[in-house]
Design an enzyme around this catalytic site. Structure first.
Site, mmCIF file in Angstrom:
data_model
loop_
_atom_site.group_PDB
_atom_site.id
_atom_site.type_symbol
_atom_site.label_atom_id
_atom_site.label_comp_id
_atom_site.label_asym_id
_atom_site.label_seq_id
_atom_site.Cartn_x
_atom_site.Cartn_y
_atom_site.Cartn_z
ATOM 1 N N SER A 15 -8.207 -4.611 5.327
ATOM 2 C CA SER A 15 -8.829 -4.322 4.026
ATOM 3 C C SER A 15 -9.291 -5.579 3.277
ATOM 4 O O SER A 15 -9.000 -5.742 2.085
ATOM 5 C CB SER A 15 -7.880 -3.489 3.150
ATOM 6 O OG SER A 15 -7.539 -2.278 3.793
ATOM 7 N N GLU A 66 1.345 -13.350 12.472
ATOM 8 C CA GLU A 66 1.952 -12.191 13.138
ATOM 9 C C GLU A 66 1.752 -11.001 12.206
ATOM 10 O O GLU A 66 1.969 -11.099 10.996
ATOM 11 C CB GLU A 66 3.454 -12.435 13.350
ATOM 12 C CG GLU A 66 3.760 -13.576 14.282
ATOM 13 C CD GLU A 66 3.251 -13.359 15.702
ATOM 14 O OE1 GLU A 66 3.263 -12.200 16.164
ATOM 15 O OE2 GLU A 66 2.814 -14.341 16.327
ATOM 16 N N ASN A 72 1.157 3.492 -2.965
ATOM 17 C CA ASN A 72 1.633 3.962 -4.277
ATOM 18 C C ASN A 72 1.116 5.367 -4.594
ATOM 19 O O ASN A 72 1.864 6.220 -5.096
ATOM 20 C CB ASN A 72 1.154 3.021 -5.392
ATOM 21 C CG ASN A 72 1.776 1.642 -5.311
ATOM 22 O OD1 ASN A 72 2.662 1.409 -4.492
ATOM 23 N ND2 ASN A 72 1.311 0.727 -6.149
ATOM 24 N N ASN A 127 -11.238 -2.384 -4.912
ATOM 25 C CA ASN A 127 -10.502 -1.509 -5.831
ATOM 26 C C ASN A 127 -11.241 -1.298 -7.160
ATOM 27 O O ASN A 127 -10.925 -0.373 -7.911
ATOM 28 C CB ASN A 127 -9.084 -2.037 -6.101
ATOM 29 C CG ASN A 127 -8.140 -1.890 -4.926
ATOM 30 O OD1 ASN A 127 -7.231 -2.700 -4.732
ATOM 31 N ND2 ASN A 127 -8.323 -0.859 -4.114
ATOM 32 N N TRP A 130 2.724 8.084 -2.426
ATOM 33 C CA TRP A 130 4.125 8.262 -2.833
ATOM 34 C C TRP A 130 4.183 9.228 -4.023
ATOM 35 O O TRP A 130 4.991 10.177 -4.034
ATOM 36 C CB TRP A 130 4.718 6.902 -3.219
ATOM 37 C CG TRP A 130 6.149 6.929 -3.633
ATOM 38 C CD1 TRP A 130 7.244 6.780 -2.832
ATOM 39 C CD2 TRP A 130 6.657 7.106 -4.983
ATOM 40 N NE1 TRP A 130 8.400 6.851 -3.580
ATOM 41 C CE2 TRP A 130 8.071 7.060 -4.897
ATOM 42 C CE3 TRP A 130 6.060 7.302 -6.228
ATOM 43 C CZ2 TRP A 130 8.890 7.186 -6.018
ATOM 44 C CZ3 TRP A 130 6.884 7.445 -7.347
ATOM 45 C CH2 TRP A 130 8.280 7.387 -7.225
ATOM 46 N N ASP A 175 0.821 -1.210 0.000
ATOM 47 C CA ASP A 175 0.000 0.000 0.000
ATOM 48 C C ASP A 175 0.858 1.265 0.000
ATOM 49 O O ASP A 175 1.970 1.269 0.517
ATOM 50 C CB ASP A 175 -0.911 -0.024 1.248
ATOM 51 C CG ASP A 175 -2.073 0.952 1.122
ATOM 52 O OD1 ASP A 175 -2.347 1.437 0.014
ATOM 53 O OD2 ASP A 175 -2.710 1.220 2.166
ATOM 54 N N ARG A 186 -0.783 9.441 -9.978
ATOM 55 C CA ARG A 186 -0.811 8.167 -9.255
ATOM 56 C C ARG A 186 -0.155 7.026 -10.044
ATOM 57 O O ARG A 186 0.448 6.127 -9.471
ATOM 58 C CB ARG A 186 -2.253 7.781 -8.899
ATOM 59 C CG ARG A 186 -2.907 8.678 -7.859
ATOM 60 C CD ARG A 186 -4.356 8.257 -7.608
ATOM 61 N NE ARG A 186 -4.449 6.908 -7.065
ATOM 62 C CZ ARG A 186 -4.367 6.616 -5.761
ATOM 63 N NH1 ARG A 186 -4.220 7.564 -4.878
ATOM 64 N NH2 ARG A 186 -4.444 5.367 -5.360
ATOM 65 N N THR A 189 -11.309 -6.581 -4.315
ATOM 66 C CA THR A 189 -12.669 -6.450 -4.884
ATOM 67 C C THR A 189 -13.129 -4.992 -4.748
ATOM 68 O O THR A 189 -13.802 -4.467 -5.628
ATOM 69 C CB THR A 189 -13.681 -7.397 -4.182
ATOM 70 O OG1 THR A 189 -13.512 -7.299 -2.769
ATOM 71 C CG2 THR A 189 -13.495 -8.836 -4.593
#
Ligand code: IPE
Ligand code: IPE
Ligand code: MG
Length: 246
Positions: free
Chosen positions: A197, A208, A23, A69, A26, A21, A34, A67
């Site tokens: 998510s 973990e 992108n 997205n 950034w 996650d 994007r 799904t």
């Protein structure tokens, strides 16, 4: 000693899953569109896949498209699908060189035909590779997977192929997209968000969890090795007491 050298090869996670996650943020931080973040993110995928193969992690699963997205702007979805096809074409070499087998989980039928074709092609070409299984979660949602599983099992019950009292964890496991994968040992999420998510809800029951603020395009092999070292210092008790483990 380098971070990589500090890793205990006998205590590696058998199955590492990553929510890649950050992108978009950034790119935004750099004043870019994007898509530049997604392109840089694809480079990170290559580096991390190679690093996992190098240290011999048997199963790596990457959350590439959820799904949810599908609710993004069409332009971004199209770009992601195109990037996926071009990355698959480009990285087939990398998979072959590192003896990596490609696998996918998710509602694959909902992907564009071109994407499905390229995926099936790379899966077929890498099916005999045995060093690591790289699973891409594409159009994947854990709830969709659970609904699919319940429908399939219900149908078998209706047709007297399974009786309800025989439904156990192994029956459920065998109907999930992840039927050939072991439970997740370590789940990493980049970008500072601390949520799941809709990713592998059943399969992370005892994983973990490791969260880092680093955005996916900036994530490096050393960041991965840090996460694995952190994992190796944890005590996984699975409900037992610490003394029982000794
Ligand atoms: C992860 O980065 C890639 C996908 C979900 C496809 P994002 O695109 O979610 O980046 P942010 O969260 O907006 O920064
Ligand atoms: C999760 O990231 C999905 C993938 C990394 C493919 P998102 O950016 O879509 O998740 P939310 O919207 O922050 O929960
Ligand atoms: Mg995001």
């Amino acid at each position: 000693m380098s971070l990589q050298d500090q890793i205990d090869k006998n205590k590696l996670p058998n199955h590492l899953a990553v929510i890649m996650d950050g992108n978009g943020r950034w790119a935004k931080q750099k004043g870019l569109f994007r898509n530049k973040g997604h392109e840089k993110g694809a480079k990170t995928v290559k580096a991390i896949v190679e690093a996992c193969a190098e240290i011999d992690i048997p199963f790596l699963t990457l959350y590439a498209f959820s799904t949810e997205n599908w609710n993004r702007p069409k332009l971004e979805i199209d770009l992601l699908m195109r990037l996926l096809v071009s990355s698959l074409k480009k990285e087939l070499k990398t998979l072959q060189k590192n003896n990596i087998k490609l696998n996918v989980i998710g509602n694959i039928d909902s992907l564009p035909k071109k994407t499905i074709k390229e995926l099936l092609d790379v899966i077929e070409k890498t099916k005999s590779n045995s060093r690591m299984t790289l699973t891409l979660a594409l159009s994947y949602g854990s709830r969709e997977e659970i609904i699919k599983t319940i429908k399939e099992i219900s149908l078998k019950v209706k047709n007297n192929l399974i009786s309800p009292e025989n439904i156990d964890e192994s029956v459920i496991n065998s109907h999930l997209y992840t039927q050939n994968l072991p439970d997740v040992d370590l789940l990493i999420r980049t970008s500072g968000e601390q949520r799941i998510s809709n990713f592998l809800l059943w399969q992370i029951a005892y994983a973990e969890l490791y969260f880092t603020d680093i955005l996916w395009p900036d994530y490096t092999k050393d960041n991965l090795f840090e996460a694995i070292l952190n994992y190796q210092n944890r005590e996984r008790r699975f409900g037992k007491t610490s003394d029982q483990l000794k």
